[in-house]
Scaffold this motif. Structure first.
Motif, PDB file in Angstrom:
ATOM      1  N   ALA A 106       6.737  22.316  -0.721  1.00 50.64           N
ATOM      2  CA  ALA A 106       7.933  22.418  -1.558  1.00 50.64           C
ATOM      3  C   ALA A 106       9.100  23.000  -0.770  1.00 50.64           C
ATOM      4  N   CYS A 137       3.995  21.571  -8.603  1.00 58.07           N
ATOM      5  CA  CYS A 137       4.965  21.928  -7.563  1.00 58.07           C
ATOM      6  C   CYS A 137       6.383  21.493  -7.885  1.00 58.07           C
ATOM      7  N   GLU A 195       6.762  29.164  -3.927  1.00 53.96           N
ATOM      8  CA  GLU A 195       6.792  27.771  -3.510  1.00 53.96           C
ATOM      9  C   GLU A 195       5.780  27.517  -2.394  1.00 53.96           C
ATOM     10  N   SER A 226       7.645  18.652  -7.856  1.00 54.03           N
ATOM     11  CA  SER A 226       8.120  17.537  -7.037  1.00 54.03           C
ATOM     12  C   SER A 226       8.352  16.307  -7.901  1.00 54.03           C
ATOM     13  N   THR A 255       3.341  14.981  -3.198  1.00 52.13           N
ATOM     14  CA  THR A 255       3.702  16.172  -2.429  1.00 52.13           C
ATOM     15  C   THR A 255       2.527  17.140  -2.312  1.00 52.13           C
TER      16      THR A 255
END
Length: 310
Positions: free
Chosen positions: A112, A184, A108, A186, A208
């Protein structure tokens, strides 16, 4: 301490924040369990392992085995039994990152990680409410940080989704809530041109990580999210395909049973759905396999067999 680490905006402190904040939330959850049964022995409420032992009066009582208390999985189950509200998904995201960190590895990004922590803030707030404790008095500046972060996240999410809600999606399965970043994961995904209403003209960007989000990939992920479980169960139980099929025009797994066309390219499902010979339904897979002359797979097979015999 976890919120203080979070406030520093430093990657190393973010890692510490995950550990400390996660541990703090679990302690809050355990306290909520204990208070839910005020007349019980706290060790019986939060003990990981219990066993029955004789009570000396012909009955039994429960005794804790060892000193371990309930872990992540057990807390979720026990909270449900005790009537305590706990957002398992937010905690699971934190738990996953924490476990990766404990093994000295996480895939991550820093953004994140911070997003996972900020999503955990409402879990702590909910537990404080259930404990009837005042987080403002107990947490001070940490509570102000949590509020600001949660409000910011909700604000950014609301603004991003408002741009997606203007799009006229080809598929009724697609909603703004399903669109996520493939880089990611998101959900803070927005339209580059916020007033655009056409799916075919939409360009997406993640707020993000800053990466462009390819529309076809996002829709394919969304279709799998909505219908994937049904497809898995259907194949497992009946060995039949569906409800997701590959579109013959774009090749994507975005053709959904019961919808008029492809969720990405809008290629229409235009074929005879009932066999002209026996009246049985013609499935999408039969159509995709080339059975588009009004016959089901069985009747097509029988017709081919008779033609060979002739």
């Amino acid at each position: 301490m976890g919120v203080e680490d979070f406030r520093q905006q430093d990657h190393d402190r973010d890692i510490s924040a995950v550990r400390n904040f996660y541990a703090g939330v679990l302690l809050l959850a355990k306290e909520a369990l204990i208070r839910a049964a005020p007349n019980a022995d706290p060790q019986h409420v939060i003990g990981a392992k219990l066993k029955p032992v004789p009570d000396g009066q012909g009955g039994i009582e429960m005794a804790q085995v060892g000193h371990s208390t309930i872990d992540f999985q057990q807390i979720g189950e026990r909270a449900k039994d005790f009537g305590i509200t706990l957002d398992g998904r937010a905690l699971k995201a934190l738990n996953t990152i924490r476990n990766d960190i404990e093994h000295h590895y996480t895939s991550e990004s820093a953004t994140a990680i911070r997003a996972a922590i900020s999503k955990g803030f409402p879990v702590a707030a909910s537990l404080f409410r259930q404990l009837e404790e005042d987080p403002v008095a107990l947490l001070g500046e940490a509570w102000t940080t949590m509020l600001a972060t949660k409000e910011l996240y909700d604000q950014e999410l609301g603004e991003a989704r408002a741009t997606l809600e203007k799009i006229g999606w080809h598929s009724p399965s697609i909603t703004a809530e399903l669109i996520k970043c493939g880089s990611c994961q998101s959900e803070l995904v927005e339209q580059v041109e916020p007033d655009n209403e056409s799916q075919d003209c939409a360009e997406l960007r993640c707020k993000t990580c800053g990466q462009d989000v390819e529309m076809g990939d996002a829709i394919e992920r969304a279709i799998e999210k909505v219908h994937g479980t049904e497809g898995y169960i259907r194949f497992k139980e009946t060995f039949e395909d569906g409800p997701i099929y590959n579109c013959p025009a774009c090749g994507r797994a975005t053709l959904v049973e019961g919808e008029d066309g492809c969720a990405i390219c809008s290629e229409p499902l235009d074929y005879t759905t009932e066999c002209v010979r026996c009246g049985e339904g013609i499935g999408i897979q039969d159509y995709l396999d080339g059975l588009d002359e009004g016959l089901c797979s069985y009747c097509a097979h029988m017709q081919e067999k008779m033609m060979r015999e002739d």
